[in-house]
Every structure is written in C-alpha cells, then in structure tokens.
Design a protein around this motif. Structure first.
Motif, short mmCIF file in Angstrom:
data_model
loop_
_atom_site.label_atom_id
_atom_site.label_comp_id
_atom_site.label_asym_id
_atom_site.label_seq_id
_atom_site.Cartn_x
_atom_site.Cartn_y
_atom_site.Cartn_z
N LYS A 4 35.82 52.26 45.77
CA LYS A 4 34.61 51.35 45.45
C LYS A 4 35.03 50.18 44.38
N ASP A 6 34.70 48.97 41.00
CA ASP A 6 33.93 49.80 39.72
C ASP A 6 33.46 48.96 38.91
N ASP A 7 33.49 47.58 39.19
CA ASP A 7 32.88 46.51 38.06
C ASP A 7 31.34 46.17 38.79
N GLN A 11 30.76 43.76 41.81
CA GLN A 11 29.83 44.45 43.01
C GLN A 11 28.87 43.36 43.40
#
Length: 410
Positions: A4, A6-7, A11
């Motif tokens: 994923k 991770d920000d 996203q």
C-alpha cells in the motif's frame, strides 16, 4: 502480501477504480498446478447470450479443493490463440481426451493452463465451436473485435431469460430475500406459477391467491411461513432506487458503476427512459448520453438497442408498471464558481492527472462531460488539445488553460 502507498494524500490523488483502490496491490504465491484428463466441453449460455465453454474434468485436487470444472474462456482460447490471433500455449489447441494442466486463478477460479501433447490420443479431433445456440437453436454470431460468440435469440432463449431473472433478483439489483438462483429456476420451469419475465415476479402473490389447488405453500421447500415471507420480500421491492433498477435490467456493458453514472445524470426514470428512447447516433439525446463521463459509444448503443427492441422494451415497461422508482437525491448545493456548469477536459494536463481534475470538478458541483456540445459551459484545454477544442471554438464555448482553471477553482 498487500503493498500500500502509506501517504494518505497520495492515496486520495490515486483514488479508486470501480471496486479496487489504485494505491494497493496484492502479491500472491504462484498458483498450484495439477494435471488431469479433459472429459468433455460443454457450452453455457449467459445473460447477454454469450456462449461460454466449460471444461469437464476428471476430478483432481488443486490447492486443497477438488476441481471437476474449469473455464475455457472462448473459442480462440480453445484453438490456442489470443484475441489478436497470436499463439498461446505455443499454439497448442485443446481437444477432448487431452491431458491438461489446471490451476486456480487467484486461488479461486479453475482454469486450464497447458496441454501435454504426448498424451494426446490418436484420432483426437479439433473442437468445433457451435455457431447455433445449444439452448434455443438461434444463430450465434461473433461481432468483429469481440472474442465471444453470442446467441441472437434474446428473450426467446430460455437460458438468457433465466439468467436475466437471476441477475434481476441478485444482491446488487432487487435483492429479493428468499428468491435466489435455485428458486428462479424452479419458478421458470413451473407450469402453475411460472415466472418467465421480470414482471411475473410482482404478480406472483396475486396468481398464487387465485390458484388454491397449486398454492406456493404446497410445494417442496415452501410452507405457510416461507411463502408469506417471500411475498412480503417481493412487495418490499416494489420501491427501488433508480440506479438499482438500471443495473437490474441486465443491459450489456451497463454495470453498477455505469448505472450510478446514468442515474445521477438523469435523476428520474422518466428522464432516463425518454432520453435513451430518443437517442440515435447524431441526435441531441445521443450527444447528451455519450457526453456523460464514463459512457461511450458502445455502452450507449447497448442502451439504445435494449430500449428500441420491441420485445425487450415491452418487458421493461411491464416491469416498471409494478414499481415506484425513487429519483436520485440531488446533492447539497456547492458554493463554487463552477457549480452547476458542464466542464470538458481535453489535451494533456501538467499539474494533475485527468482523473484528479475530473474528481475535483465534480466535488465542486460541476458536471464533467466527455464531449463538447452546445450545452457545455467551459472547456479546459491543455497542450495537444484536438477536436474538442475545435468544437468549442465552433460553438462559442469558453476555453481556458490549466492555470486559469486552477485559479478559477481556488
């Protein structure tokens, strides 16, 4: 494993597809493989008339599951070529009696991966894909550019009719509790309380009351309570949101996301129905339909074909006569310079992606269209803008660049 971004800001920029996020992907272990014998090939006919070949296999355990059936995709896959005519599996075709390699795609769907020609029996013949529907005998045509052969029988094809009914009552459509695939098949083949068309579902209770000797409660699997519950569940679905109804009709190329786009654009069943009925290529209604962001010529033609086909239109009208279709609730008004305006993006945007720009415009209350018409209020043109910019100039529509757009929306 799942990777994923991770920000949270990234996203939000990457966003979602219709059912999956663009900011995450799954990494699975290689699928387990097994070899077994191909006993036969059956043809199943789907809701849209697609003829789908299914491999009947000598049962074999794959990934802890006993597999006896597997998808063969289409006639090209059986013949050993892809949609562009290029060889797959080194050009090896699949024949009945072959020794085939099986795996479960995504650890779920059984598929045939390869063929061992050393086990092929002498005299094994090429599989000839049918050009007639095995269910109704109608011609099965394959359109240019399509990998699937389809039955042309429409509603006269029992396989298509029953699959459309299953789709209609499915979870994301009418979602009628107690009326699943098995019950649909039972009612479809019932001589006393038949359900052949969608409208028949909503007359079931009245016909049951008028048929004392063959009441539903007297059938296997039904009693007084279960019959009453089914009738109550059907009654509760006489009121349905517009997007669910459009999806439930089972029109080819119109899935849940497209149904939502159409419902939000037209808001009411009456507006949607009249627009699609009047839409012919080149007409104003057609231009409006194809201007909806996410609706192209192929989907528009499917809608028009369904609503202008006499048999299908009669079935749709008969169904809607039993329903109360809820209009789409309008969003709370947005205070922005572009609220209520129709905006078209063209060319290359340099400071955001096209998807970001469209999402931002919609969040500010604008409608994003895919083509320019007389109703368009604003065209945002980046480098390389082509025919859309020329159409805007011809129609006198305001054209601005990306920087002006960013200043406009703040």
């Amino acid at each position: 494993m799942v990777y994923k971004v991770d920000d949270l800001g990234l996203q939000a920029r990457l966003g979602f597809r219709s059912s999956t996020p663009r900011w995450a992907l799954a990494h699975k272990f290689p699928a387990e493989l097994a070899w077994t014998e191909l006993l036969g090939i059956d043809i199943q006919v789907g809701r849209t008339g697609a003829l789908s070949p299914v491999a009947r296999l000598k049962p074999v355990t794959v990934g802890g599951v006993v597999v006896s059936n597997a998808t063969l995709h289409n006639e090209d896959y059986i013949a050993g070529r892809d949609s562009r005519g290029q060889p797959i599996r080194d050009g090896k075709d699949i024949r009945i009696g072959d020794w085939v390699q099986v795996y479960r795609a995504g650890d779920v769907i059984p598929k045939v991966a390869d063929v061992d020609l050393s086990y092929r029996k002498d005299g094994a013949e090429h599989y000839v894909f049918p050009d007639k529907c095995p269910e109704c005998g109608s011609e099965a045509h394959r359109e240019e550019g399509d990998s699937v052969r389809r039955c042309t029988g429409g509603l006269i094809c029992p396989a298509q009719a029953v699959e459309r009914l299953k789709h209609l009552v499915s979870r994301n459509a009418f979602d009628i509790e107690g009326l699943g695939a098995k019950q649909v098949e039972m009612f479809f083949n019932d001589s006393h309380l038949p359900v052949k068309t969608p409208a028949d579902i909503f007359t079931l209770a009245a016909r049951d009351a008028a048929n004392p000797l063959q009441k539903l409660r007297n059938r296997d699997g039904f009693g007084e309570v279960s019959a009453a519950k089914l009738f109550a569940a059907i009654e509760a679905r006489r009121t349905i949101p517009l997007d669910r109804l459009i999806f439930a009709l089972g029109i080819r190329h119109v899935g849940e996301v497209a149904a939502g786009l159409l419902a939000r654009h037209y808001s009411t069943w009456e507006a949607f129905e009249s627009a699609v009925t009047a839409a012919t290529p080149g007409s104003d209604a057609w231009m409006e339909l194809t201007s909806i962001n996410g609706v192209g010529d192929v989907m528009a033609q499917s809608l028009v074909d369904a609503f202008q086909n006499k048999a299908e239109r009669a079935a749709i009208d008969a169904l809607v006569a039993h329903l109360t279709v809820l209009p789409v609730q309008s969003r709370a008004p947005v205070d922005s310079p572009v609220a209520g305006k129709i905006v078209v993006f063209t060319g290359t945007l340099e400071k955001m992606t096209r998807a970001e720009a469209k999402a931002r415009a919609e969040a500010l209350g604008a409608k994003v269209a895919g083509s320019v018409s007389a109703k368009t209020d604003l065209v945002v043109a980046g480098p390389g803008a082509g025919s859309k910019a020329k159409d805007a100039e011809r129609l006198g529509v305001t054209i601005i660049d990306e920087d002006a757009w960013l200043r406009l929306i703040g």
